[in-house]
Design an enzyme around this catalytic site. Sequence first.
Site, PDB file in Angstrom:
ATOM      1  N   ASN A  96       2.086  52.422  78.605  1.00 20.60           N
ATOM      2  CA  ASN A  96       3.693  52.645  78.550  1.00 20.60           C
ATOM      3  C   ASN A  96       4.160  52.346  79.979  1.00 20.60           C
ATOM      4  O   ASN A  96       3.792  52.728  81.153  1.00 20.60           O
ATOM      5  CB  ASN A  96       3.886  53.968  78.052  1.00 20.60           C
TER       6      ASN A  96
ATOM      7  N   HIS B  80       7.563  53.543  82.364  1.00 21.60           N
ATOM      8  CA  HIS B  80       8.374  54.662  82.418  1.00 21.60           C
ATOM      9  C   HIS B  80       9.135  54.217  83.789  1.00 21.60           C
ATOM     10  O   HIS B  80       8.666  54.305  84.803  1.00 21.60           O
ATOM     11  CB  HIS B  80       7.783  55.779  82.538  1.00 21.60           C
TER      12      HIS B  80
ATOM     13  N   SER C 117       6.769  53.318  86.736  1.00 30.30           N
ATOM     14  CA  SER C 117       5.110  53.598  86.572  1.00 30.30           C
ATOM     15  C   SER C 117       4.687  53.029  85.165  1.00 30.30           C
ATOM     16  O   SER C 117       5.333  53.113  84.344  1.00 30.30           O
ATOM     17  CB  SER C 117       5.033  54.932  86.521  1.00 30.30           C
TER      18      SER C 117
ATOM     19  N   ASP D   8       4.687  60.998  78.564  1.00 33.94           N
ATOM     20  CA  ASP D   8       5.033  60.260  79.974  1.00 33.94           C
ATOM     21  C   ASP D   8       3.826  61.177  80.905  1.00 33.94           C
ATOM     22  O   ASP D   8       3.950  61.068  81.980  1.00 33.94           O
ATOM     23  CB  ASP D   8       6.261  60.453  80.668  1.00 33.94           C
TER      24      ASP D   8
END
Length: 197
Positions: free
Chosen positions: A106, A108, A135, A144
Site C-alpha cells: 500500500n 500511504h 511511504s 497502515d
Amino acid sequence: KRVAILISGGGSNMVALARAMTDDYPARPCLVLSNRPDAGGLDTARDMGIATAVVDHRNFKNDRHGFELEVQKALEAAKPDIICLAGFMRILTPEFTAGWAGKMLNIHPSLLPKYKGLHTHARALEAGDAQHGCSVHEVTGELDGGRVLGQARVPVLAGDTPDDLAARVLPFEHQLYPAVLKRFASGDATPVMLGGG
Ligand code: GRF
C-alpha cells in the site's frame, strides 16, 4: 510477476505503476479492481489494455465479509502474485489481508509510522513538521502498519495548505511506488529512500 492494483478513484498511482511495468521490469499488471464503478482509473486502465473489475461496496452495506468475498473471487480469477493498493479507500479485514500476507503493498501519504489513517497532510501541518512525504509498506492486519519498504520526503513550506502538501507529495508517490514494486517483485527488500525533504 502478476500484479493486481486496487483503486477507488482517479488511479494516478495505478497509472504510474502500469507505465513502469514494461520492458525488463520484473512485473506486469494483470488486473485493476475498484470498489467504485465510477472510478476514473477504470477508464484509464481499459485504455491501457488492462483487465478491470468492479466490486461496488455499496451493494454490501453492513456486509464487509460479503464485499471481501467478491473481491477475493475477482482476484483469484486474475491470479496475481502481488497486490498493490493504490488510492484504495476501503479498510480490509485482518482475515482478508492474512490471505495475502507478504504479497500486498500500500502507498500511504505520510512518513510512517507518523499519521496512520486519514487527513495526513493536515495533521503534519498542525504538528508543525518541517518534513512530510509518503511511504510504501506491506499490508498487515494493522491499518497502515507493516514493514515500510520505501519513503519519499518533501519539505513543508511556510503557508502550505493541506492541498499544497498533497500536490507536492503526489509526484513522489508516482516515483516511489514503481521503484519499491520493482525491488519487491525481484525479491530485494532494500528500502527505497527518495527526496531530500
Ligand atoms: C493519493 O493522495 C494517495 O496519497 C493516496 O490516495 C490518493 C489518491 O491516489 N494513496 P490515486 O491518485 O487514486 O492513485
